[in-house]
Design a protein around this motif. Structure first.
Motif, PDB file in Angstrom:
ATOM      1  N   ARG A   1       0.943  -1.099  -0.016  1.00 42.19           N
ATOM      2  CA  ARG A   1       0.011   0.029  -0.060  1.00 42.19           C
ATOM      3  C   ARG A   1       0.815   1.301   0.071  1.00 42.19           C
ATOM      4  O   ARG A   1       0.564   2.295  -0.245  1.00 42.19           O
ATOM      5  CB  ARG A   1      -0.811   0.055   1.412  1.00 42.19           C
TER       6      ARG A   1
ATOM      7  N   ARG B   1       0.680 -10.855  -3.198  1.00 42.28           N
ATOM      8  CA  ARG B   1      -0.438 -11.150  -2.570  1.00 42.28           C
ATOM      9  C   ARG B   1      -1.349 -11.817  -3.939  1.00 42.28           C
ATOM     10  O   ARG B   1      -1.916 -12.732  -3.867  1.00 42.28           O
ATOM     11  CB  ARG B   1      -1.264 -10.098  -1.992  1.00 42.28           C
TER      12      ARG B   1
ATOM     13  N   GLU C   1     -10.161   7.904  17.101  1.00 42.30           N
ATOM     14  CA  GLU C   1     -10.145   6.841  15.913  1.00 42.30           C
ATOM     15  C   GLU C   1      -9.821   5.419  16.492  1.00 42.30           C
ATOM     16  O   GLU C   1     -10.402   4.592  16.326  1.00 42.30           O
ATOM     17  CB  GLU C   1      -9.155   7.240  14.878  1.00 42.30           C
TER      18      GLU C   1
ATOM     19  N   SER D   1      -8.794  -4.628  13.916  1.00 43.68           N
ATOM     20  CA  SER D   1      -8.297  -4.569  12.483  1.00 43.68           C
ATOM     21  C   SER D   1      -7.417  -5.532  12.489  1.00 43.68           C
ATOM     22  O   SER D   1      -6.602  -5.837  13.425  1.00 43.68           O
ATOM     23  CB  SER D   1      -7.563  -3.348  12.141  1.00 43.68           C
TER      24      SER D   1
ATOM     25  N   ALA E   1     -14.874   6.811   6.735  1.00 43.08           N
ATOM     26  CA  ALA E   1     -14.715   5.609   7.636  1.00 43.08           C
ATOM     27  C   ALA E   1     -15.749   5.517   8.745  1.00 43.08           C
ATOM     28  O   ALA E   1     -16.214   4.729   9.062  1.00 43.08           O
ATOM     29  CB  ALA E   1     -13.365   5.992   8.181  1.00 43.08           C
TER      30      ALA E   1
ATOM     31  N   ASP F   1     -12.911  -6.132   3.598  1.00 33.38           N
ATOM     32  CA  ASP F   1     -11.793  -7.120   3.769  1.00 33.38           C
ATOM     33  C   ASP F   1     -10.762  -6.735   2.883  1.00 33.38           C
ATOM     34  O   ASP F   1      -9.533  -6.840   2.773  1.00 33.38           O
ATOM     35  CB  ASP F   1     -12.301  -8.535   3.464  1.00 33.38           C
ATOM     36  N   ALA F   2     -11.365  -5.783   1.523  1.00 35.91           N
ATOM     37  CA  ALA F   2     -10.472  -5.466   0.616  1.00 35.91           C
ATOM     38  C   ALA F   2     -10.898  -4.274   0.079  1.00 35.91           C
ATOM     39  O   ALA F   2     -12.132  -4.037  -0.009  1.00 35.91           O
ATOM     40  CB  ALA F   2     -10.120  -6.525  -0.318  1.00 35.91           C
TER      41      ALA F   2
ATOM     42  N   VAL G   1      -5.569   7.948  -3.505  1.00 35.50           N
ATOM     43  CA  VAL G   1      -5.428   8.617  -2.245  1.00 35.50           C
ATOM     44  C   VAL G   1      -6.557   8.361  -1.364  1.00 35.50           C
ATOM     45  O   VAL G   1      -6.180   7.902   0.056  1.00 35.50           O
ATOM     46  CB  VAL G   1      -5.260   9.937  -2.273  1.00 35.50           C
TER      47      VAL G   1
ATOM     48  N   ARG H   1      -6.269   4.732  -0.242  1.00 35.03           N
ATOM     49  CA  ARG H   1      -5.354   4.509   0.849  1.00 35.03           C
ATOM     50  C   ARG H   1      -5.647   5.088   2.114  1.00 35.03           C
ATOM     51  O   ARG H   1      -5.069   4.455   3.099  1.00 35.03           O
ATOM     52  CB  ARG H   1      -3.847   5.316   0.328  1.00 35.03           C
ATOM     53  N   ASN H   2      -6.154   6.174   2.334  1.00 35.08           N
ATOM     54  CA  ASN H   2      -6.557   6.885   3.474  1.00 35.08           C
ATOM     55  C   ASN H   2      -7.472   6.009   4.249  1.00 35.08           C
ATOM     56  O   ASN H   2      -7.456   5.658   5.613  1.00 35.08           O
ATOM     57  CB  ASN H   2      -6.930   8.126   3.506  1.00 35.08           C
TER      58      ASN H   2
ATOM     59  N   CYS I   1      -7.924   2.690   3.958  1.00 39.61           N
ATOM     60  CA  CYS I   1      -7.049   1.732   4.691  1.00 39.61           C
ATOM     61  C   CYS I   1      -6.498   1.872   6.147  1.00 39.61           C
ATOM     62  O   CYS I   1      -6.948   1.089   6.931  1.00 39.61           O
ATOM     63  CB  CYS I   1      -5.942   1.171   3.506  1.00 39.61           C
ATOM     64  N   ASP I   2      -5.902   3.110   6.268  1.00 37.99           N
ATOM     65  CA  ASP I   2      -5.551   3.706   7.414  1.00 37.99           C
ATOM     66  C   ASP I   2      -6.345   3.676   8.414  1.00 37.99           C
ATOM     67  O   ASP I   2      -6.432   3.108   9.419  1.00 37.99           O
ATOM     68  CB  ASP I   2      -4.774   4.877   7.184  1.00 37.99           C
ATOM     69  N   GLN I   3      -7.485   4.329   7.922  1.00 40.58           N
ATOM     70  CA  GLN I   3      -8.376   4.658   8.965  1.00 40.58           C
ATOM     71  C   GLN I   3      -9.336   3.544   9.431  1.00 40.58           C
ATOM     72  O   GLN I   3      -9.985   3.371  10.418  1.00 40.58           O
ATOM     73  CB  GLN I   3      -9.426   5.529   8.393  1.00 40.58           C
ATOM     74  N   LEU I   4      -9.761   2.592   8.514  1.00 40.53           N
ATOM     75  CA  LEU I   4     -10.605   1.211   8.861  1.00 40.53           C
ATOM     76  C   LEU I   4      -9.560   0.063   8.976  1.00 40.53           C
ATOM     77  O   LEU I   4     -10.063  -0.949   9.558  1.00 40.53           O
ATOM     78  CB  LEU I   4     -11.471   0.840   7.676  1.00 40.53           C
ATOM     79  N   GLY I   5      -8.282  -0.003   9.148  1.00 36.97           N
ATOM     80  CA  GLY I   5      -7.401  -1.016   9.256  1.00 36.97           C
ATOM     81  C   GLY I   5      -7.534  -1.876   8.238  1.00 36.97           C
ATOM     82  O   GLY I   5      -7.701  -3.314   8.645  1.00 36.97           O
ATOM     83  N   VAL I   6      -7.544  -1.648   7.142  1.00 37.97           N
ATOM     84  CA  VAL I   6      -7.610  -2.635   5.946  1.00 37.97           C
ATOM     85  C   VAL I   6      -6.094  -2.747   5.167  1.00 37.97           C
ATOM     86  O   VAL I   6      -5.711  -1.756   4.781  1.00 37.97           O
ATOM     87  CB  VAL I   6      -8.648  -2.103   4.836  1.00 37.97           C
ATOM     88  N   THR I   7      -5.738  -3.964   5.206  1.00 43.21           N
ATOM     89  CA  THR I   7      -4.498  -4.034   4.377  1.00 43.21           C
ATOM     90  C   THR I   7      -4.462  -4.590   3.069  1.00 43.21           C
ATOM     91  O   THR I   7      -3.531  -4.357   2.319  1.00 43.21           O
ATOM     92  CB  THR I   7      -3.533  -5.048   5.018  1.00 43.21           C
ATOM     93  N   ASP I   8      -5.542  -4.981   2.505  1.00 41.94           N
ATOM     94  CA  ASP I   8      -5.722  -5.508   1.210  1.00 41.94           C
ATOM     95  C   ASP I   8      -6.155  -4.248   0.298  1.00 41.94           C
ATOM     96  O   ASP I   8      -7.438  -4.211   0.144  1.00 41.94           O
ATOM     97  CB  ASP I   8      -6.757  -6.781   0.989  1.00 41.94           C
ATOM     98  N   LEU I   9      -5.092  -3.904  -0.451  1.00 47.41           N
ATOM     99  CA  LEU I   9      -5.536  -3.004  -1.565  1.00 47.41           C
ATOM    100  C   LEU I   9      -5.161  -2.964  -2.684  1.00 47.41           C
ATOM    101  O   LEU I   9      -3.870  -3.584  -3.174  1.00 47.41           O
ATOM    102  CB  LEU I   9      -4.820  -1.655  -0.895  1.00 47.41           C
TER     103      LEU I   9
END
Lengths: 249, 249
Positions: free
Chosen positions: A41, A81, A200, A229, B23, B34-35, B45, B48-49, B51-59
């Motif tokens: 990411r 992945r 948050e 998370s 979020a 999940d993704a 952008v 990506r944000n 992902c950060d705010q929701l704790g998602v790694t699959d992008l």
């Protein structure tokens, strides 16, 4: 070796400027990519900014996973992945990440791109850390190891850093106390941004909001559960080390 | 119908905050993807944000191309640049773009994702414009049509807007003159950012730096050549219209 407690908190405008530095270096080199591939990411924002600054419309991404936050960097690893396929044959490709830290992301993604027979591949990251085993063709700044808190990873980094803080010293902490404890680690987070992060983390279940005996608003860590998370799960107890990164970027 | 000359210039912190609003809405809904799939390039952008705010790694990302900046929106179209394949079966997927303007990007990408049999798909954009034929499940703000200048598209938008300015009224213009002309269009660009943009456009060949008779630093448009970027080529003369976007985001 640099200390573990070495943080740099970056803001958005800085990051756009560092991309601009990269774009300038490429222009000086007369390198204009046909396509930009972001390493997911971490590379997403720099890659998008470089599209803007270089006038590139073809933007793709490749997902690299990391495992192991280990004492020796040799035990770390990275892998894709998803299979990566795109028509890159004959194109000038730029592969972008936010940072070359261990260099594993670049080393994992590069052969995959090469197999697609582009005309050429260049690599770029905003930062190159001194210990990296891989040196990108373009980087805006070379630095000693530090935990770079990027604005697009702020919440996750705060989850790890603040989580560790609450484990080192249990008990409810007010905003001022969290702020002071971070300053002891040489990490200055503006209070409004820190308050956002704590709220948050509370919303995510990483922290619990509470009221102290002195009737002050405060936060505590919610038992063993580190968060809802996957990204945060099990990471809070881990100490950042030179040359090692969090599991996911 | 809104006027063509309606601009909103967004900064980076605003954009992170609007993602935070998204979020929060998802959390209130107990929706945790999940993704996350970013629509390239506009969704990079915000995705990506999130992902950060929701704790998602699959992008991941999916590239949608647009054609036609036309008088009637029916003539516009969108299509995928590359086939999109990823193991999304059984996953909760969030599809993200910066803005639902005509809605074409979402309408193009959605069936492609659906064919991969995810457990569910939700859609999100920072902004929803009133004329959009598609309403995302989540949006941070609904608005009348305006040309949203996103910080990750600043240089390209300036290339179009400033390029048009130079075509409307030929001749060398100083920074102050460009700034004043933009203000007439209700677009206030801070002078340091405007200077950055003019220098960037000069470096790209879109503008030429010159010196006026009064010995002031100024810029002119370099003949018919609109730029060395495919993104900018042929766009400068086109007037933005309600419900129509630039060709590439």
């Amino acid at each position: 070796m640099a200390e573990a407690n070495k943080f740099v908190l970056w803001n958005w405008d800085d990051m756009y400027e560092y991309s601009r530095v990269l774009a300038g270096k490429m222009r000086a080199d007369k390198f204009k990519p046909d396509a930009i591939v972001a390493i997911a990411r971490g590379g997403y924002v720099p890659a998008r900014n470089l599209c803007d600054q270089l006038g590139v419309t073809d933007l793709l991404s490749i997902k690299v996973d990391h495992w192991g936050i280990t004492a020796t960097r040799d035990q770390e690893g990275a892998r894709l992945r998803y299979p990566f396929t795109a028509k890159l044959a004959g194109k000038k490709v730029l592969l972008v990440d936010d940072i070359a830290d261990t260099g594993e992301s670049f080393r994992t993604a590069l052969p995959v791109l090469k197999a697609l027979k582009p005309a050429s591949i260049k690599t770029a990251s905003l930062f190159l850390l001194e210990n990296s085993k891989f040196v990108p063709d373009y980087f805006a700044s070379k630095r000693e190891w530090a935990w770079m808190v990027f604005p697009w990873n702020f919440t996750e980094d705060m989850a790890v850093i603040v989580g560790k803080l609450f484990e080192e010293k249990r008990g409810a902490k007010t905003l001022n106390q969290v702020s002071a404890a971070l300053l002891e680690k040489n990490l200055h987070v503006p209070k409004n941004k820190l308050a956002d992060a704590l709220n948050e983390l509370a919303a995510r279940g990483d922290l619990k909001e509470t009221v102290t005996d002195a009737n002050e608003h405060a936060w505590t860590k919610g038992g063993e559960k580190v968060g809802n998370s996957r990204a945060g799960a099990g990471r809070a107890a881990k100490v950042p080390r030179p040359g090692s990164r969090r599991k996911h970027r």
